[in-house]
Design a protein around this motif. Structure first.
Motif, mmCIF file in Angstrom:
data_model
loop_
_atom_site.group_PDB
_atom_site.id
_atom_site.type_symbol
_atom_site.label_atom_id
_atom_site.label_comp_id
_atom_site.label_asym_id
_atom_site.label_seq_id
_atom_site.Cartn_x
_atom_site.Cartn_y
_atom_site.Cartn_z
ATOM 1 N N GLY A 137 -38.956 -5.684 -20.523
ATOM 2 C CA GLY A 137 -37.855 -4.959 -19.909
ATOM 3 C C GLY A 137 -36.769 -4.709 -20.931
ATOM 4 N N THR A 138 -35.533 -4.551 -20.478
ATOM 5 C CA THR A 138 -34.394 -4.366 -21.379
ATOM 6 C C THR A 138 -33.227 -5.239 -20.919
ATOM 7 N N LEU A 139 -33.535 -6.431 -20.427
ATOM 8 C CA LEU A 139 -32.493 -7.344 -19.961
ATOM 9 C C LEU A 139 -31.718 -7.929 -21.135
ATOM 10 N N SER A 140 -30.503 -8.373 -20.861
ATOM 11 C CA SER A 140 -29.659 -8.942 -21.909
ATOM 12 C C SER A 140 -29.190 -10.332 -21.517
ATOM 13 N N PRO A 141 -29.322 -11.311 -22.411
ATOM 14 C CA PRO A 141 -28.816 -12.647 -22.108
ATOM 15 C C PRO A 141 -27.298 -12.679 -22.229
ATOM 16 N N ASP A 142 -26.664 -13.565 -21.482
ATOM 17 C CA ASP A 142 -25.225 -13.751 -21.590
ATOM 18 C C ASP A 142 -24.979 -14.704 -22.756
ATOM 19 N N LEU A 143 -24.908 -14.138 -23.959
ATOM 20 C CA LEU A 143 -24.923 -14.939 -25.172
ATOM 21 C C LEU A 143 -23.780 -14.509 -26.085
ATOM 22 N N GLY A 144 -22.622 -15.154 -25.907
ATOM 23 C CA GLY A 144 -21.492 -14.834 -26.773
ATOM 24 C C GLY A 144 -21.163 -13.348 -26.736
ATOM 25 N N PRO A 145 -20.935 -12.723 -27.904
ATOM 26 C CA PRO A 145 -20.571 -11.301 -27.952
ATOM 27 C C PRO A 145 -21.791 -10.380 -27.939
ATOM 28 N N TRP A 146 -22.927 -10.874 -27.479
ATOM 29 C CA TRP A 146 -24.139 -10.053 -27.424
ATOM 30 C C TRP A 146 -23.836 -8.730 -26.735
ATOM 31 N N SER A 147 -24.298 -7.644 -27.303
ATOM 32 C CA SER A 147 -24.020 -6.324 -26.735
ATOM 33 C C SER A 147 -25.014 -6.006 -25.624
ATOM 34 N N SER A 148 -26.242 -5.673 -25.988
ATOM 35 C CA SER A 148 -27.288 -5.435 -25.004
ATOM 36 C C SER A 148 -28.633 -5.472 -25.713
ATOM 37 N N SER A 149 -29.707 -5.625 -24.931
ATOM 38 C CA SER A 149 -31.043 -5.683 -25.504
ATOM 39 C C SER A 149 -31.675 -4.295 -25.501
ATOM 40 N N THR A 150 -32.345 -3.954 -26.592
ATOM 41 C CA THR A 150 -33.144 -2.740 -26.597
ATOM 42 C C THR A 150 -34.548 -3.029 -26.081
ATOM 43 N N VAL A 151 -35.034 -4.254 -26.324
ATOM 44 C CA VAL A 151 -36.333 -4.712 -25.818
ATOM 45 C C VAL A 151 -36.190 -6.181 -25.451
ATOM 46 N N SER A 152 -36.772 -6.586 -24.337
ATOM 47 C CA SER A 152 -36.788 -7.995 -23.974
ATOM 48 C C SER A 152 -38.120 -8.335 -23.330
ATOM 49 N N TYR A 153 -38.478 -9.608 -23.421
ATOM 50 C CA TYR A 153 -39.673 -10.131 -22.748
ATOM 51 C C TYR A 153 -39.255 -11.397 -22.019
ATOM 52 N N GLU A 154 -39.608 -11.495 -20.725
ATOM 53 C CA GLU A 154 -39.261 -12.692 -19.966
ATOM 54 C C GLU A 154 -40.437 -13.139 -19.105
ATOM 55 N N VAL A 155 -40.513 -14.455 -18.926
ATOM 56 C CA VAL A 155 -41.515 -15.059 -18.056
ATOM 57 C C VAL A 155 -40.886 -15.293 -16.688
ATOM 58 N N PRO A 156 -41.499 -14.804 -15.607
ATOM 59 C CA PRO A 156 -40.966 -15.094 -14.267
ATOM 60 C C PRO A 156 -40.941 -16.595 -14.003
ATOM 61 N N GLY A 157 -40.032 -17.038 -13.132
ATOM 62 C CA GLY A 157 -39.894 -18.448 -12.824
ATOM 63 C C GLY A 157 -41.190 -19.076 -12.352
ATOM 64 N N GLY A 158 -41.450 -20.288 -12.835
ATOM 65 C CA GLY A 158 -42.632 -21.031 -12.424
ATOM 66 C C GLY A 158 -43.853 -20.826 -13.287
ATOM 67 N N LEU A 159 -43.833 -19.832 -14.178
ATOM 68 C CA LEU A 159 -44.963 -19.589 -15.074
ATOM 69 C C LEU A 159 -44.631 -20.121 -16.468
ATOM 70 N N SER A 160 -45.673 -20.372 -17.259
ATOM 71 C CA SER A 160 -45.486 -20.975 -18.575
ATOM 72 C C SER A 160 -45.192 -19.927 -19.639
ATOM 73 N N GLY A 161 -44.419 -20.354 -20.662
ATOM 74 C CA GLY A 161 -44.114 -19.488 -21.789
ATOM 75 C C GLY A 161 -44.796 -19.994 -23.049
ATOM 76 N N VAL A 162 -44.106 -19.916 -24.176
ATOM 77 C CA VAL A 162 -44.635 -20.392 -25.453
ATOM 78 C C VAL A 162 -44.232 -21.848 -25.602
ATOM 79 N N GLY A 163 -45.192 -22.770 -25.514
ATOM 80 C CA GLY A 163 -44.907 -24.188 -25.578
ATOM 81 C C GLY A 163 -44.627 -24.671 -26.981
ATOM 82 N N ASP A 164 -44.261 -25.968 -27.100
ATOM 83 C CA ASP A 164 -43.941 -26.515 -28.415
ATOM 84 C C ASP A 164 -45.156 -26.454 -29.331
ATOM 85 N N GLY A 165 -44.906 -26.012 -30.561
ATOM 86 C CA GLY A 165 -45.971 -25.782 -31.521
ATOM 87 C C GLY A 165 -46.611 -24.421 -31.405
#
Length: 228
Positions: free
Chosen positions: A92-120
């Motif tokens: 998508g093109t979502l933007s995190p609330d991260l300091g003076p972050w402007s906006s995202s041109t590209v973003s990738y997010e995992v819906p709640g309850g599903l796994s992402g990139v684990g340690d290692g």
């Protein structure tokens, strides 16, 4: 072919007028990211992001709006791969609330309850160069985390959800029991335009040394199209 306006060129030039040095990265980064020539046929460059923190998953990846000049507008000119586990990320093109972050041109997010990139683990985002005729991976590395060129991560662990910047650096083996491999060419397709929630603000890293030549790259090169 998408047009790059003088305003866009000026935005790229801001903060990139210092004499740069060869890409070195951050010592012992916990979430290292670096750019390289893509190993995937039909793509030009790729960002490789590692998770070197135990009991934490990367569940969101965000590219600040300055990267828009380099990414093709075509959804199929981007490809996200994960070295292990399912590909649960949606684009998508979502933007995190991260300091003076402007906006995202590209973003990738995992819906709640599903796994992402684990340690290692490793995520690799390949993309088609958007018309820069002499762009190099070193120049992309030198732009990371300069003004407008942040790469942020949503992190999920036992303490909840946090947002941090990926750290400019090269993975040489996470200090974890299961280690971490560089991303391969296997993986999945691009996701949809769904997304998740914004998070809280964290500190801002100091900009890396930037490469003077980035703002002077010729803009008239023909973009290499993705192979069918």
């Amino acid at each position: 072919m998408r047009q790059i306006t003088p305003k866009t060129v000026s935005a790229i030039a801001v903060g990139l007028l210092f004499t740069g040095s060869a890409f070195a990265g951050v010592a012992d980064p916990t979430y290292p990211v670096f750019a390289q020539t893509s190993e995937l046929d039909g793509y030009d460059f790729e960002f490789v992001i590692h998770n070197c923190v135990e009991d934490t998953e990367i569940t969101g990846i965000y590219f600040e709006n300055g990267w828009e000049a380099f990414f093709s507008d075509d959804l199929f000119d981007r490809n996200l791969r994960i070295d292990s586990g399912p590909l649960n990320f949606l684009e998508g093109t979502l933007s995190p609330d991260l300091g003076p972050w402007s906006s995202s041109t590209v973003s990738y997010e995992v819906p709640g309850g599903l796994s992402g990139v684990g340690d290692g683990g490793t995520a690799t985002i390949a993309f088609v160069n958007n018309g820069f005729s002499e762009l190099t991976a070193e120049q992309i590395n030198d732009a990371i985390n300069t003004e407008g060129f942040g790469i942020a991560l949503r992190l999920t662990g036992e303490g909840g959800t946090d947002y941090q910047f990926a750290e400019q650096g090269i993975h040489e083996g996470c200090d974890l029991d299961d280690g971490g491999d560089d991303g391969g060419d296997d993986g999945g397709d691009d996701g949809g335009d769904d997304g998740g929630d914004d998070g809280g603000a964290t500190g801002i890293p100091s900009p890396s040394a930037a490469l003077m030549g980035l703002a002077l790259i010729g803009l008239m090169g023909q973009r290499r199209r993705r192979d069918a």
